[in-house]
Motif scaffolding. Structure first.
Motif, short mmCIF file in Angstrom:
data_model
loop_
_atom_site.label_atom_id
_atom_site.label_comp_id
_atom_site.label_asym_id
_atom_site.label_seq_id
_atom_site.Cartn_x
_atom_site.Cartn_y
_atom_site.Cartn_z
N GLY A 55 22.61 13.75 26.91
CA GLY A 55 21.14 13.55 27.07
C GLY A 55 20.27 14.73 26.90
N THR A 56 18.90 14.46 26.53
CA THR A 56 18.13 15.52 26.42
C THR A 56 16.72 15.23 26.88
N VAL A 57 15.98 16.15 27.08
CA VAL A 57 14.58 15.85 27.31
C VAL A 57 13.63 16.08 26.12
N CYS A 58 12.93 15.26 25.74
CA CYS A 58 12.04 15.47 24.46
C CYS A 58 10.89 14.67 24.49
N ASP A 59 9.74 15.42 24.33
CA ASP A 59 8.51 14.56 24.23
C ASP A 59 8.36 13.93 23.02
N LEU A 60 8.70 12.56 22.98
CA LEU A 60 8.75 11.81 21.58
C LEU A 60 7.37 11.74 20.90
N THR A 61 6.17 11.99 21.57
CA THR A 61 4.96 12.13 20.88
C THR A 61 4.76 13.25 20.15
N GLY A 67 11.51 16.81 15.81
CA GLY A 67 11.82 17.50 14.79
C GLY A 67 12.76 18.74 15.35
N ALA A 68 12.60 19.63 16.30
CA ALA A 68 13.74 20.35 16.80
C ALA A 68 14.81 19.64 17.46
N PHE A 69 14.65 18.60 17.98
CA PHE A 69 15.73 17.83 18.70
C PHE A 69 16.81 17.38 17.56
N PHE A 70 16.21 16.68 16.29
CA PHE A 70 17.05 16.23 15.32
C PHE A 70 17.89 17.48 14.72
N ASP A 71 17.16 18.49 14.38
CA ASP A 71 17.64 19.74 13.96
C ASP A 71 18.88 20.50 14.48
N ARG A 72 18.86 20.13 15.82
CA ARG A 72 19.98 20.43 16.54
C ARG A 72 21.37 19.49 16.43
N LEU A 73 21.05 18.43 15.75
CA LEU A 73 22.25 17.45 16.13
C LEU A 73 22.95 17.29 14.57
N ASP A 74 24.18 17.06 14.80
CA ASP A 74 25.02 16.93 13.69
C ASP A 74 24.68 15.50 13.17
#
Length: 231
Positions: A55-61, A67-74
């Protein structure tokens, strides 16, 4: 049907319907990644999900944060968007336009931006969240109904634009979650429904897992409302 060895990203997957979907997806063999803007909500969710979950903390607004969250994901198999805030009525006579715009931020524009940011990483499907207010609104629900209607249209458009990636949505009715007001009369609502009871998050989770598994469904919006659009 099974999600064995598939990866599912759930935005808003730390409470209510989202958490129930995360739990059911893991029961079907998936590895889940949940995200929320609330650190405590993420911590609680990871406390009840299998050790394989993250899990991660991310402001979805915040488009940059998403963008940074998805950049880190495979690359992953499914994106599920269930994020939402507490429901409130906005009557036209006393409408606060700033509040109306804010209501769209997380539920509609948050979903739109999440798909935009995640699309290069998604292998199979997107499942968004609508609501039966689009089909059977009550007084004070003009903004909420508009958000749901916009989401319905978005799903159909994305299903065409992103094909062969599948894009669907779940349309819940009244569900017993923290997003409903504390004084909401669940008993009266249950008595008015053909099924005679209020929905639970686990009821709705079944629809998200179905749409992830159903490889012939795209542009579909599955209503799970206990028959509330009929009465």
């Amino acid at each position: 049907m099974t999600l064995q060895d598939q990866r599912v990203v759930l935005l808003g997957g730390t409470s209510g319907i989202g958490l129930a979907t995360a739990r059911l997806a893991t029961a079907h063999g998936a590895t889940v990644i949940v995200a929320s803007s609330n650190p405590e909500s993420v911590r609680r969710a990871l406390g009840v999900l299998p050790a394989s979950a993250s899990g991660t903390v991310c402001d979805l607004t915040d488009p940059a944060a998403v963008g940074a969250f998805f950049d880190r994901l495979d690359p992953f198999d499914h994106l599920v968007y269930t994020a939402g805030e507490a429901l409130s009525l906005l009557e036209i006579r006393s409408l606060d336009l700033a509040r109306a715009r804010q209501a769209f931020e997380l539920r509609y524009f948050g979903a739109l931006n999440a798909v935009h940011a995640a699309t290069p990483k998604i292998r199979r499907s997107v499942v968004l969240t609508s609501g039966t207010a689009a089909d059977r609104p009550g007084a004070g629900w003009s903004v909420a109904a508009s958000i749901c209607g916009a989401t319905d249209a978005l799903v159909r458009a994305l299903a065409v634009e992103l094909a062969p990636l599948r894009v669907n949505a779940v349309k819940p009715g009244v569900v017993r979650t923290p997003l409903w007001p504390d004084d909401f009369d669940y008993t009266a609502t249950a008595e008015s429904l053909p099924v005679g009871r209020i929905g639970e998050p686990e009821d709705i989770a079944e629809a998200y897992v179905f749409l992830m598994n159903q490889t012939y469904a795209t542009g579909s919006i599955v209503t799970v409302g206990g028959g509330n659009v009929l009465v």
